[in-house]
Write a protein that holds these residues in place. Sequence first.
Motif, PDB file in Angstrom:
ATOM      1  N   THR B 221     -74.084  48.296-106.465  1.00 55.27           N
ATOM      2  CA  THR B 221     -74.950  49.275-105.804  1.00 55.27           C
ATOM      3  C   THR B 221     -76.365  48.735-105.681  1.00 55.27           C
ATOM      4  O   THR B 221     -76.989  48.808-104.617  1.00 55.27           O
ATOM      5  CB  THR B 221     -74.979  50.593-106.602  1.00 55.27           C
ATOM      6  OG1 THR B 221     -73.642  51.014-106.818  1.00 55.27           O
ATOM      7  CG2 THR B 221     -75.741  51.653-105.871  1.00 55.27           C
ATOM      8  N   LEU B 264     -71.123  47.507 -97.687  1.00 55.68           N
ATOM      9  CA  LEU B 264     -71.051  48.611 -98.656  1.00 55.68           C
ATOM     10  C   LEU B 264     -69.730  49.372 -98.503  1.00 55.68           C
ATOM     11  O   LEU B 264     -69.037  49.667 -99.487  1.00 55.68           O
ATOM     12  CB  LEU B 264     -72.229  49.548 -98.382  1.00 55.68           C
ATOM     13  CG  LEU B 264     -72.551  50.606 -99.408  1.00 55.68           C
ATOM     14  CD1 LEU B 264     -73.136  49.940-100.638  1.00 55.68           C
ATOM     15  CD2 LEU B 264     -73.540  51.603 -98.847  1.00 55.68           C
ATOM     16  N   PHE B 268     -66.970  49.413-101.467  1.00 54.15           N
ATOM     17  CA  PHE B 268     -66.792  50.651-102.239  1.00 54.15           C
ATOM     18  C   PHE B 268     -65.535  51.407-101.840  1.00 54.15           C
ATOM     19  O   PHE B 268     -64.828  51.930-102.689  1.00 54.15           O
ATOM     20  CB  PHE B 268     -68.032  51.542-102.115  1.00 54.15           C
ATOM     21  CG  PHE B 268     -69.126  51.107-103.029  1.00 54.15           C
ATOM     22  CD1 PHE B 268     -69.950  50.045-102.694  1.00 54.15           C
ATOM     23  CD2 PHE B 268     -69.303  51.707-104.258  1.00 54.15           C
ATOM     24  CE1 PHE B 268     -70.944  49.619-103.544  1.00 54.15           C
ATOM     25  CE2 PHE B 268     -70.305  51.289-105.126  1.00 54.15           C
ATOM     26  CZ  PHE B 268     -71.117  50.230-104.771  1.00 54.15           C
ATOM     27  N   TRP B 279     -69.316  56.843-108.098  1.00 51.14           N
ATOM     28  CA  TRP B 279     -70.364  56.381-107.183  1.00 51.14           C
ATOM     29  C   TRP B 279     -70.819  57.439-106.207  1.00 51.14           C
ATOM     30  O   TRP B 279     -71.909  57.348-105.655  1.00 51.14           O
ATOM     31  CB  TRP B 279     -70.034  55.058-106.503  1.00 51.14           C
ATOM     32  CG  TRP B 279     -68.724  54.886-105.787  1.00 51.14           C
ATOM     33  CD1 TRP B 279     -67.628  54.228-106.259  1.00 51.14           C
ATOM     34  CD2 TRP B 279     -68.385  55.309-104.469  1.00 51.14           C
ATOM     35  NE1 TRP B 279     -66.627  54.230-105.341  1.00 51.14           N
ATOM     36  CE2 TRP B 279     -67.056  54.874-104.230  1.00 51.14           C
ATOM     37  CE3 TRP B 279     -69.051  56.008-103.476  1.00 51.14           C
ATOM     38  CZ2 TRP B 279     -66.400  55.124-103.020  1.00 51.14           C
ATOM     39  CZ3 TRP B 279     -68.400  56.254-102.284  1.00 51.14           C
ATOM     40  CH2 TRP B 279     -67.081  55.814-102.069  1.00 51.14           C
ATOM     41  N   PHE B 283     -74.687  57.867-105.368  1.00 48.14           N
ATOM     42  CA  PHE B 283     -75.213  57.766-104.010  1.00 48.14           C
ATOM     43  C   PHE B 283     -75.790  59.085-103.520  1.00 48.14           C
ATOM     44  O   PHE B 283     -76.624  59.096-102.622  1.00 48.14           O
ATOM     45  CB  PHE B 283     -74.128  57.244-103.052  1.00 48.14           C
ATOM     46  CG  PHE B 283     -74.033  55.755-103.070  1.00 48.14           C
ATOM     47  CD1 PHE B 283     -74.949  54.980-102.384  1.00 48.14           C
ATOM     48  CD2 PHE B 283     -73.049  55.116-103.808  1.00 48.14           C
ATOM     49  CE1 PHE B 283     -74.884  53.605-102.412  1.00 48.14           C
ATOM     50  CE2 PHE B 283     -72.970  53.738-103.840  1.00 48.14           C
ATOM     51  CZ  PHE B 283     -73.886  52.977-103.148  1.00 48.14           C
TER      52      PHE B 283
END
Lengths: 526, 489
Positions: B221, B264, B268, B279, B283
């Motif tokens: 991240t 990303l 992810f 996550w 986020f």
Amino acid sequence: MSGVTLPLLTIVTFLPLAGAILLLFIRRDKEGLIRRVSLVVTGVTLLISLALPLSFDFGSAEFQFVERVSWIPTIGVSYIMGIDGISLWLVCLTALISPIAVLCSWEAITERVKEYHFFLLLMHTGMMGVFLALDFFLFYVFWEVVLVPMYFLIGIWGHPARRLYAAIKFFLYTLFGSVVMLLGILAVYFYAGAQTGTHTFDILELMKVSYPWSPSLLSFQNLVWLAFFLSFAIKVPMFPFHTWLPDAHTEAPTAGSLILAAVLLKMGTYGFVRFSLPMFPEATLYFVPFMVTLSIFAIIYGAMVCLVQQDMKRLIAFSSVSHMGFVMLGMFALNMQGLQGSILQMVNHGLSTGALFLIVGLIYDRIHSRMIADMGGLSTVMPIYGTLFAITMFSSIGLPGLNGFIGEFLILVGAFKVSWLWALFAVSGIVLGAAYMLWLFQRTMFGKVIHERNKGLPDLNLREVMTLIPLVIMFFWIGLYPAPFLKAMEPSVQKVVKRLDQARKVVEAPTPTPVARNWARDRHEE
Amino acid sequence: MPGTYNPADVLQALPEVFLASVALIVLVLSFAAPARRGWMETLSIGGVVGTGVLLVWAAVPLFQPGGSPVSVFSGSYLVDKFAIFFKVVFLIATLLVILMSIDYLPLVGVPVGEFYAILLFSTVGMMFIASGGNLLTLYIGLETMSISIYILCGFLKRDQKSNEAALKYLLMGAFSSGVILYGISLLYGLTGALGFEEIAATLATIDLSNPALLLAMVMLTAGFGFKIAIVPFHMYLPDVYEGAPTAVTAFLAVASEAAGVAALLRVFLGAMPHIQVDWTVLFWILAALTMTIGNVVAMAQRNIKRMLAYSSIAHIGYVLIGFVAGAKLGISAVLFYVLVYAFMTAGAFAMVILLQTETVKGDLIEDFAGLGQVKPIAAAAMVIFLLSLTGIPPTAGFVGKFYLFSAAISAGYVWLTLIAVINTAISLFYYMRVAMVMYMGEAPEGLALSSSRPLHAAVAFAVLGTLGIGIFPQWFLKIAQASVFGLLP
């Protein structure tokens, strides 16, 4: 006529846009041509819009002239336009105001004429669309499209002192409200989609769904209602969201104030009647005390503030706050008379306050001041002006025989049917309204001409008279023979009232309160 | 069959091979025939367009019903709709940047051939990111892209700010690459795999409460956060945007951000769907922070490049909303927004270049003063970009935001959406300030714009994209929706 029908609503909506695009191809120094083209475009739009009431089925509560085209099927967006008794007169009002806006800018606007008329016409399209759109996505697009031209009208052609501040304040307030409404729209969209299995922004479909409600503030329907409320209340503007209005009105050019008062504020009240009332009837009933309190506050507060204004334009701006409070009060009486009066009063307010802003604009063009202290005794110098001002003022304070009376009377009847207290407050607003308007008239028009330089002021010319005459005709027409106006909206309003009456059963159903339950349990234990 | 190598597999990477070859030819030309500027420009544009054609050709069977993604080189290289979508965005961005650069480079004294060659290399790197099937391909793509951009940032050799930008970006970039590598090595250590599918498969079987896994997630991240400038990893970005040659800034803002988002999503969603719960929370906070800080700080900027830098931070915040909302709706909203964002942001930067002449640098907001009166068409174009960045219909930015919000509402993230709403109002303030300056300010004597035809074409293309997608979004939404299939279970 059979077979092909003209897409009348699309034409009246997009004709001004076509005119705006046409303007782009005219050289910027041909100002006369630009003005004439704008006048012709708005005039033709007005003529075509006249076909709407003429071929409107007065006995039907359904949407008429409906047009439907698929637009973004992936997310259930269609281009749907339609008109019913609630929107009919607002559309006509918009069509009537636009040519007047062009006319009243004829000599007042000398800079950047091309952009000015471009924005006027663009806004015309947006306003028409707001009243005609029957798809939430489309509605939202039009709703926002109106903001941008208005922002520029205030910012570029406004009164130099504080125009930038007023313009951005207007834009920020309304945009914030709109985006919150967008969340409400999305919530409705997903809820209805989950219920019916098809996701659509079609307002007619979404209206068929009933949204979950409970007497808690945080129930789904109440929250969505509040999201819509924020947007509409800012637009109306209701107390305490009204603070952008005096600034925007005061700084805007005459045509800007005219459109703002006559049409833009109606978008808020229209939103309440069109969406909040029939879609969320239980929440509407739940919030009646809240709304009525705010409305009464607006009526009295607006009127009191008017009494102390030095600036004529600001005074009329605050009178709008008071008058729109009236409209809201009538609406939230939630009965036939109140709603009909409320809708009629929207049109009336558009006509009479629009005319008042024109009147301020006319005097501002002559003496370049809006201060009441700079006027005085003007009726001896400008008799035609004085006469028209007088008629408009009487219309605004609701003299019998003129339009304002009919609307106020119906609102009072509607309010009285619910509570004599509401009617009492409303009446006090009328009295205060008469006080500040008459006082304003007295200070500006009667007596001796106090300022030497005002002695040679020219009276209105033909063009200037022509901007006011259509409005004055409407004052008398609605005042003396309101039947067609009320008749056209009756079925549609009836439908809304019926829906509310159904909801009333749910809301007023005897639900055991916690206290009652405890009491019952205690009894049982004995 | 994993582990086997089929020479014909190279054909799957034909677009990349083609673009890299064009870049090499441009590089050779730059020292073999340095005076032939026109050749290099034409060749670069031709290379990008040709690559686009190859991509579309590869995409047609994929987008047919029943078209299935292709995975070659032991699963390290994927050709799926997701990859194609992002590659098209990169190519659009690259094309716009080349058009902007044609007359801009000689003006600021940048060597032409090297510039285009490195720009194209960077694009090739991005394309590899989009197609990455395992962490290493993705990482190599990321480095190819980043190293090229470090060079591009410092192309104004005599300009202090440009040097500062390049050095700052290099240091930060190298650091963030290290962090990403660290995250990758942790994931590898835990799962023994590099391919996204294998990692996901292993994570399904092991104990997810292992702190090392959490650490890997945080490292990744942070690393990607640096690359796409998520708050609090955004500090370098405004300086880099301000100092870099404006065309490069546009490239950074549009293409490189899009590539970061692609990376990303791949990592992810592809490798770590099993710890989505973890996550998503992370986020959520980052999205709220990123959009709020981006917008609030943007209000205080006088330099338009810095303002757009903060605005791009804010927009990454919006994009993260879709990422947090997840599911098909959320991710397709991310894809759609990236496309929309490319047009409007590239357009805004093209306007900054348009203002730059031999005498005026044109990167202050005041430099836009009076544009509305002197150059009404240019000002109107800028207004369209600004409205789109704010999210006002009928522009593409509105549909993008609308779609993001609807994804968030449908997933139940009402508070996050409310924060975004407040941010929209804040952003209106600074975007409209530029409009205000253009229409209500006084133009300086002899205000001139660049007469570059290609630049005008870039602006026109961006306007077309911004309005076109805004009014007729159906087709684009469908493509974006189709492109997330395969990435999501």
